[in-house]
Motif scaffolding. Structure first.
Motif, mmCIF file in Angstrom:
data_model
loop_
_atom_site.group_PDB
_atom_site.id
_atom_site.type_symbol
_atom_site.label_atom_id
_atom_site.label_comp_id
_atom_site.label_asym_id
_atom_site.label_seq_id
_atom_site.Cartn_x
_atom_site.Cartn_y
_atom_site.Cartn_z
ATOM 1 N N MET A 216 -52.633 41.613 118.405
ATOM 2 C CA MET A 216 -53.795 40.724 118.486
ATOM 3 C C MET A 216 -55.105 41.428 118.161
ATOM 4 O O MET A 216 -56.134 40.785 117.985
ATOM 5 N N ARG A 225 -45.688 35.592 112.721
ATOM 6 C CA ARG A 225 -46.388 34.327 112.476
ATOM 7 C C ARG A 225 -47.189 33.872 113.691
ATOM 8 O O ARG A 225 -48.261 33.259 113.552
ATOM 9 N N ARG A 228 -52.419 36.042 116.266
ATOM 10 C CA ARG A 228 -53.753 35.813 115.723
ATOM 11 C C ARG A 228 -54.558 37.107 115.859
ATOM 12 O O ARG A 228 -54.447 37.793 116.881
ATOM 13 N N ASP A 229 -55.346 37.418 114.850
ATOM 14 C CA ASP A 229 -56.216 38.598 114.909
ATOM 15 C C ASP A 229 -57.468 38.228 115.697
ATOM 16 O O ASP A 229 -58.441 37.715 115.143
ATOM 17 N N PHE A 230 -57.453 38.498 117.000
ATOM 18 C CA PHE A 230 -58.587 38.139 117.844
ATOM 19 C C PHE A 230 -59.756 39.106 117.682
ATOM 20 O O PHE A 230 -60.885 38.768 118.051
ATOM 21 N N ASP A 233 -62.082 37.550 115.374
ATOM 22 C CA ASP A 233 -62.836 36.472 116.020
ATOM 23 C C ASP A 233 -63.867 37.012 117.005
ATOM 24 O O ASP A 233 -64.998 36.510 117.079
ATOM 25 N N PHE A 244 -59.188 35.925 123.377
ATOM 26 C CA PHE A 244 -57.780 35.613 123.668
ATOM 27 C C PHE A 244 -57.677 34.835 124.975
ATOM 28 O O PHE A 244 -57.011 33.793 125.048
ATOM 29 N N PHE A 253 -54.672 28.292 121.683
ATOM 30 C CA PHE A 253 -53.752 29.280 121.117
ATOM 31 C C PHE A 253 -52.441 29.182 121.871
ATOM 32 O O PHE A 253 -52.435 29.152 123.091
ATOM 33 N N PRO A 254 -51.321 29.116 121.129
ATOM 34 C CA PRO A 254 -51.230 29.093 119.669
ATOM 35 C C PRO A 254 -51.398 27.687 119.108
ATOM 36 O O PRO A 254 -51.156 26.706 119.783
ATOM 37 N N THR A 255 -51.780 27.625 117.844
ATOM 38 C CA THR A 255 -51.840 26.355 117.119
ATOM 39 C C THR A 255 -50.448 26.035 116.578
ATOM 40 O O THR A 255 -49.513 26.833 116.683
ATOM 41 N N GLU A 257 -49.649 25.967 113.531
ATOM 42 C CA GLU A 257 -49.368 26.923 112.461
ATOM 43 C C GLU A 257 -48.915 28.280 113.012
ATOM 44 O O GLU A 257 -48.287 29.063 112.303
ATOM 45 N N GLU A 258 -49.235 28.546 114.274
ATOM 46 C CA GLU A 258 -48.845 29.805 114.918
ATOM 47 C C GLU A 258 -47.605 29.621 115.794
ATOM 48 O O GLU A 258 -47.281 30.460 116.606
#
Length: 260
Positions: A216, A225, A228-230, A233, A244, A253-255, A257-258
């Protein structure tokens, strides 16, 4: 965050933010950012030691890192992984738990596996050891599995994972991690058991989320997958941890897509 408060968080539907940690410095910053609980994972074999998987990690390795994390987070909840085959028998599991809790200062130990580990879990809990279970993808079996793959896609596999979780709860676990399963199964697990279910790659409807700290923070070359690169952000290490925590508690989080 105690075992009692973890259960209350589930009852109150307050998502739990958990991170792996391996040293006092990062753990201290994460605790200050509001992380609820810490996992001293055997993932240290890959992200700290540079191993190809987690299998070379020893009980002494985890205890060493757990002791550092304990010094960094004060009274926060610390969970320590039982390394590969350290829980192969009741005797070995009791010895390992003694080292992880005595020398490492852990509050709880985590072991991988399903119903076949119920006897080990029962022996540990009968001896006063709080236990976290781990179902779904089991990294310690990666060489048997032939790679890191999503588990529980087929109905029979999903049913087996649910039954494994229920067997572990019946044996006395206080917490459950579920890794790399479809979101629907993550939600079903959280609804089926009365202990908090912490997901990693298991969708947004579990009782909390855990990530490997290096993932992260964008330090992994090919992150999964569900990562997320927090740091991107948050703008700083503390900001990443705080982002996070906020995203987990807001269920952002997660979406989809994640998730799987």
């Amino acid at each position: 965050m105690t075992r009692t408060r973890l259960r209350q968080a589930k009852t109150d539907r307050q998502p739990i933010a958990m991170l792996t940690a391996y040293d006092a410095g990062f753990a201290r910053v994460a605790a200050a950012a509001g992380v609820d609980a810490f996992l001293v994972g055997d993932s240290l074999g890959m992200v700290v030691q540079g191993q190809r998987d987690t299998l070379a990690v020893t009980v002494e390795d985890v205890a060493y890192h757990a002791a550092m994390v304990r010094r960094g987070v004060g009274e926060a909840l610390v969970v320590a992984d039982m390394p590969f085959l350290s829980d192969a028998t009741v005797e070995r599991a009791l010895d390992a738990a003694g080292v992880l809790m005595g020398e490492g200062g852990a509050d709880m130990v985590k072991l991988e596996g399903g119903a076949e580990k119920a006897g080990i879990v029962r022996a540990l809990t009968d001896s006063g050891v709080p236990v976290c279970g781990h179902v779904g993808l089991l990294p310690q079996r990666v060489r048997k599995l032939g790679g890191y793959r999503v588990q529980g896609r087929e109905a029979a596999d999903a049913r087996r994972i649910l039954e494994d979780a229920q067997a572990l709860v019946a044996a006395g676990i206080d917490l459950l991690v579920v890794e790399c399963v479809p979101s629907e199964l993550g939600r079903a697990l959280a609804e089926a058991v009365d202990v908090p279910v912490i997901g990693i790659g298991a969708g947004a409807d579990t009782d909390g989320q855990v990530l490997v700290m290096h993932d992260m923070l964008g330090l992994t070359e090919k992150p999964p997958r569900f990562v997320r690169d927090f740091l991107a952000d948050g703008g700083s290490i503390h900001g990443a941890f705080a982002a996070f925590v906020e995203a987990v508690r807001a269920r952002r989080f997660p979406t989809a897509e994640e998730s799987f």
